[in-house]
Design a protein around this motif. Structure first.
Motif, mmCIF file in Angstrom:
data_model
loop_
_atom_site.group_PDB
_atom_site.id
_atom_site.type_symbol
_atom_site.label_atom_id
_atom_site.label_comp_id
_atom_site.label_asym_id
_atom_site.label_seq_id
_atom_site.Cartn_x
_atom_site.Cartn_y
_atom_site.Cartn_z
ATOM 1 N N ILE A 131 46.919 32.641 37.011
ATOM 2 C CA ILE A 131 47.453 31.314 36.703
ATOM 3 C C ILE A 131 48.165 30.699 37.896
ATOM 4 C CG2 ILE A 131 49.286 30.180 35.368
ATOM 5 C CD1 ILE A 131 48.307 31.744 32.930
ATOM 6 N N ASP A 132 48.930 31.482 38.641
ATOM 7 C CA ASP A 132 49.656 30.943 39.781
ATOM 8 C C ASP A 132 48.770 30.698 40.996
ATOM 9 O OD1 ASP A 132 52.178 30.603 38.776
ATOM 10 O OD2 ASP A 132 52.926 32.553 39.404
ATOM 11 N N GLU A 133 47.786 31.557 41.206
ATOM 12 C CA GLU A 133 47.055 31.543 42.472
ATOM 13 C C GLU A 133 45.809 30.670 42.478
ATOM 14 O OE1 GLU A 133 46.745 34.774 45.072
ATOM 15 O OE2 GLU A 133 47.956 36.107 43.855
ATOM 16 N N ASN A 134 45.199 30.444 41.340
ATOM 17 C CA ASN A 134 43.922 29.740 41.313
ATOM 18 C C ASN A 134 44.044 28.400 40.598
ATOM 19 O OD1 ASN A 134 42.911 33.017 40.625
ATOM 20 N ND2 ASN A 134 42.476 32.033 42.577
ATOM 21 N N GLU A 135 43.194 27.458 40.991
ATOM 22 C CA GLU A 135 43.256 26.102 40.460
ATOM 23 C C GLU A 135 42.534 26.014 39.113
ATOM 24 O OE1 GLU A 135 44.926 23.755 41.792
ATOM 25 O OE2 GLU A 135 45.372 24.516 43.796
ATOM 26 N N LYS A 136 43.190 25.412 38.138
ATOM 27 C CA LYS A 136 42.625 25.317 36.796
ATOM 28 C C LYS A 136 41.282 24.585 36.775
ATOM 29 C CE LYS A 136 43.758 23.972 32.061
ATOM 30 N NZ LYS A 136 44.775 23.357 31.171
ATOM 31 N N PRO A 137 41.125 23.424 37.458
ATOM 32 C CA PRO A 137 39.827 22.744 37.422
ATOM 33 C C PRO A 137 38.699 23.605 37.988
ATOM 34 C CG PRO A 137 41.534 21.258 38.215
ATOM 35 C CD PRO A 137 42.141 22.627 38.177
ATOM 36 N N THR A 138 38.990 24.398 39.018
ATOM 37 C CA THR A 138 37.974 25.281 39.591
ATOM 38 C C THR A 138 37.555 26.334 38.582
ATOM 39 O OG1 THR A 138 38.856 24.969 41.824
ATOM 40 C CG2 THR A 138 37.469 26.900 41.455
ATOM 41 N N VAL A 139 38.533 26.933 37.915
ATOM 42 C CA VAL A 139 38.226 27.971 36.928
ATOM 43 C C VAL A 139 37.440 27.374 35.767
ATOM 44 C CG1 VAL A 139 39.219 29.641 35.318
ATOM 45 C CG2 VAL A 139 40.217 29.349 37.600
ATOM 46 N N GLU A 140 37.807 26.189 35.328
ATOM 47 C CA GLU A 140 37.082 25.551 34.239
ATOM 48 C C GLU A 140 35.633 25.267 34.622
ATOM 49 O OE1 GLU A 140 39.572 22.194 33.463
ATOM 50 O OE2 GLU A 140 40.765 23.262 31.952
ATOM 51 N N GLN A 141 35.419 24.877 35.874
ATOM 52 C CA GLN A 141 34.054 24.635 36.341
ATOM 53 C C GLN A 141 33.246 25.932 36.352
ATOM 54 O OE1 GLN A 141 33.856 22.612 40.107
ATOM 55 N NE2 GLN A 141 31.616 22.711 40.238
ATOM 56 N N LEU A 142 33.861 27.002 36.870
ATOM 57 C CA LEU A 142 33.171 28.289 36.913
ATOM 58 C C LEU A 142 32.896 28.828 35.509
ATOM 59 C CD1 LEU A 142 35.218 29.866 39.833
ATOM 60 C CD2 LEU A 142 32.784 29.310 39.897
ATOM 61 N N ALA A 143 33.777 28.523 34.573
ATOM 62 C CA ALA A 143 33.617 29.023 33.205
ATOM 63 C C ALA A 143 32.387 28.445 32.503
ATOM 64 C CB ALA A 143 34.863 28.716 32.381
ATOM 65 N N GLN A 144 31.806 27.395 33.062
ATOM 66 C CA GLN A 144 30.615 26.814 32.458
ATOM 67 C C GLN A 144 29.418 27.754 32.550
ATOM 68 O OE1 GLN A 144 29.944 22.890 34.096
ATOM 69 N NE2 GLN A 144 32.067 22.272 33.787
ATOM 70 N N TRP A 145 29.445 28.663 33.530
ATOM 71 C CA TRP A 145 28.290 29.550 33.672
ATOM 72 C C TRP A 145 28.646 31.003 33.986
ATOM 73 C CZ3 TRP A 145 28.540 31.038 38.733
ATOM 74 C CH2 TRP A 145 29.143 30.136 39.621
ATOM 75 N N VAL A 146 29.916 31.332 34.202
ATOM 76 C CA VAL A 146 30.323 32.737 34.290
ATOM 77 C C VAL A 146 30.686 33.187 32.873
ATOM 78 C CG1 VAL A 146 31.938 34.399 35.251
ATOM 79 C CG2 VAL A 146 31.188 32.461 36.644
ATOM 80 N N PRO A 147 30.026 34.193 32.339
ATOM 81 C CA PRO A 147 30.226 34.551 30.925
ATOM 82 C C PRO A 147 31.658 34.930 30.552
ATOM 83 C CG PRO A 147 28.240 35.593 31.784
ATOM 84 C CD PRO A 147 28.949 34.994 32.959
ATOM 85 N N HIS A 148 32.359 35.644 31.455
ATOM 86 C CA HIS A 148 33.668 36.176 31.089
ATOM 87 C C HIS A 148 34.696 35.823 32.169
ATOM 88 C CE1 HIS A 148 31.581 38.432 27.997
ATOM 89 N NE2 HIS A 148 30.753 38.891 28.920
ATOM 90 N N ILE A 149 35.740 35.105 31.785
ATOM 91 C CA ILE A 149 36.849 34.756 32.678
ATOM 92 C C ILE A 149 38.068 35.552 32.233
ATOM 93 C CG2 ILE A 149 38.238 32.926 33.680
ATOM 94 C CD1 ILE A 149 35.278 32.531 34.187
ATOM 95 N N VAL A 150 38.558 36.413 33.105
ATOM 96 C CA VAL A 150 39.734 37.234 32.795
ATOM 97 C C VAL A 150 40.938 36.610 33.493
ATOM 98 C CG1 VAL A 150 40.727 39.543 32.803
ATOM 99 C CG2 VAL A 150 38.235 39.261 32.707
ATOM 100 N N ILE A 151 41.861 36.073 32.702
ATOM 101 C CA ILE A 151 43.009 35.336 33.240
ATOM 102 C C ILE A 151 44.238 36.238 33.247
ATOM 103 C CG2 ILE A 151 44.504 33.333 32.931
ATOM 104 C CD1 ILE A 151 42.115 31.979 31.536
#
Length: 277
Positions: free
Chosen positions: A94-114
């Motif tokens: 949460i602190d190190e990565n940008e939320k919009p970037t993660v949301e974009q990647l989540a469109q096609w990466v099956p599993h996002i571990v936050i």
């Protein structure tokens, strides 16, 4: 990413991440880690063979990560490169990565571990989460046992006077940390607190007599700004109070580095109480 007001802690049991998302044990995962300290933890748990991508800041352990493709920085991620690596899992913070970037990647990466460790003992749940998802439960259990041993040794220290220290992470502009950061929680383990500044999580500040009057010492971190002993010497002469150079990785990297970080806290306390560097 923007932290929620009161993010849930990773529970000690169950594969639930920092935002409460349920995960399941993975078979032959392909992991891209956008968190340097967790890249190191995954390697510590014997999971380097599953890492297919890392940031340029994921530098530990060097012998294992050198052959893993880089996908940019923690915030300037190369989306296309990650897509070509076809990961099954993306590990973010949460602190190190940008939320919009993660949301974009989540469109096609099956599993996002936050992830979002807030205090040192959150490392126990973090290790169990990584071990549970990626098939390294026994290694995670051993790591947790070693952590508990180091934590007990830290807690066994005799009481020391409370101290107020300003932990500096940047200059031009000068920046510090707030009391709700992992760094402040590490300092709190040895009875040190950080001053309240402007209310931001990583506040900017200006030197003043009022600020200096609150402080027992100033700590200059070796990261993200590369403060050196030369900076510490010059600032101590300018301010007239003790200024110490501290290892930023030991203070801010959770995961594997947290073990050494607990030992480092003992050294840091002795250094300030002894008045020497």
């Amino acid at each position: 990413m923007t932290a929620p007001p009161t993010p849930p802690r990773i529970p000690a049991s169950g594969l639930v991440d920092a935002l409460g998302h349920q995960h399941h044990p993975a078979s032959a995962p392909r992991i891209v880690s956008l968190v340097p300290s967790i890249t190191e933890l995954l390697c510590e748990l014997g999971l380097a063979r599953y890492l297919v991508g890392r940031t340029g800041f994921c530098i530990h352990p060097r012998a294992l990560v050198e052959s893993i493709p880089k996908v940019g920085g923690t915030k300037d991620v190369n989306i296309d490169k990650i897509r070509r690596l076809a990961p099954t899992h993306l590990v973010v913070n949460i602190d190190e990565n940008e939320k919009p970037t993660v949301e974009q990647l989540a469109q096609w990466v099956p599993h996002i571990v936050i992830t979002h460790p807030l205090v040192p003992r959150d490392n126990l749940a973090l290790a169990r989460l990584m071990g549970g998802i990626f098939g390294a439960e026994e290694a995670a259990a051993r790591w947790c046992a070693a952590f508990e041993q180091e934590y007990a040794a830290l807690r066994a220290l005799p009481p020391a006077p409370p101290r107020t220290v300003l932990y500096c992470i940047w200059q031009d502009p000068w920046m510090s940390v707030s009391g709700d950061t992992y760094i402040a929680a590490m300092l709190a383990e040895i009875g040190w607190r950080v001053p309240v500044l402007d209310g931001a999580r990583y506040p900017r500040f200006a030197w003043s007599e009022a600020l200096l009057g609150q402080l027992d010492a100033v700590l200059l971190s070796t990261e993200p700004y590369r403060f050196t002993e030369t900076h510490a010497d010059a600032l101590e002469k300018q301010l007239g109070i003790p200024v110490f150079l501290v290892d930023g990785e030991m203070m801010s990297w959770y995961g594997s580095r947290a073990l050494a970080g607990l030992r480092y806290l003992r050294t840091l306390r002795a250094m300030l109480e002894g008045g020497g560097r």
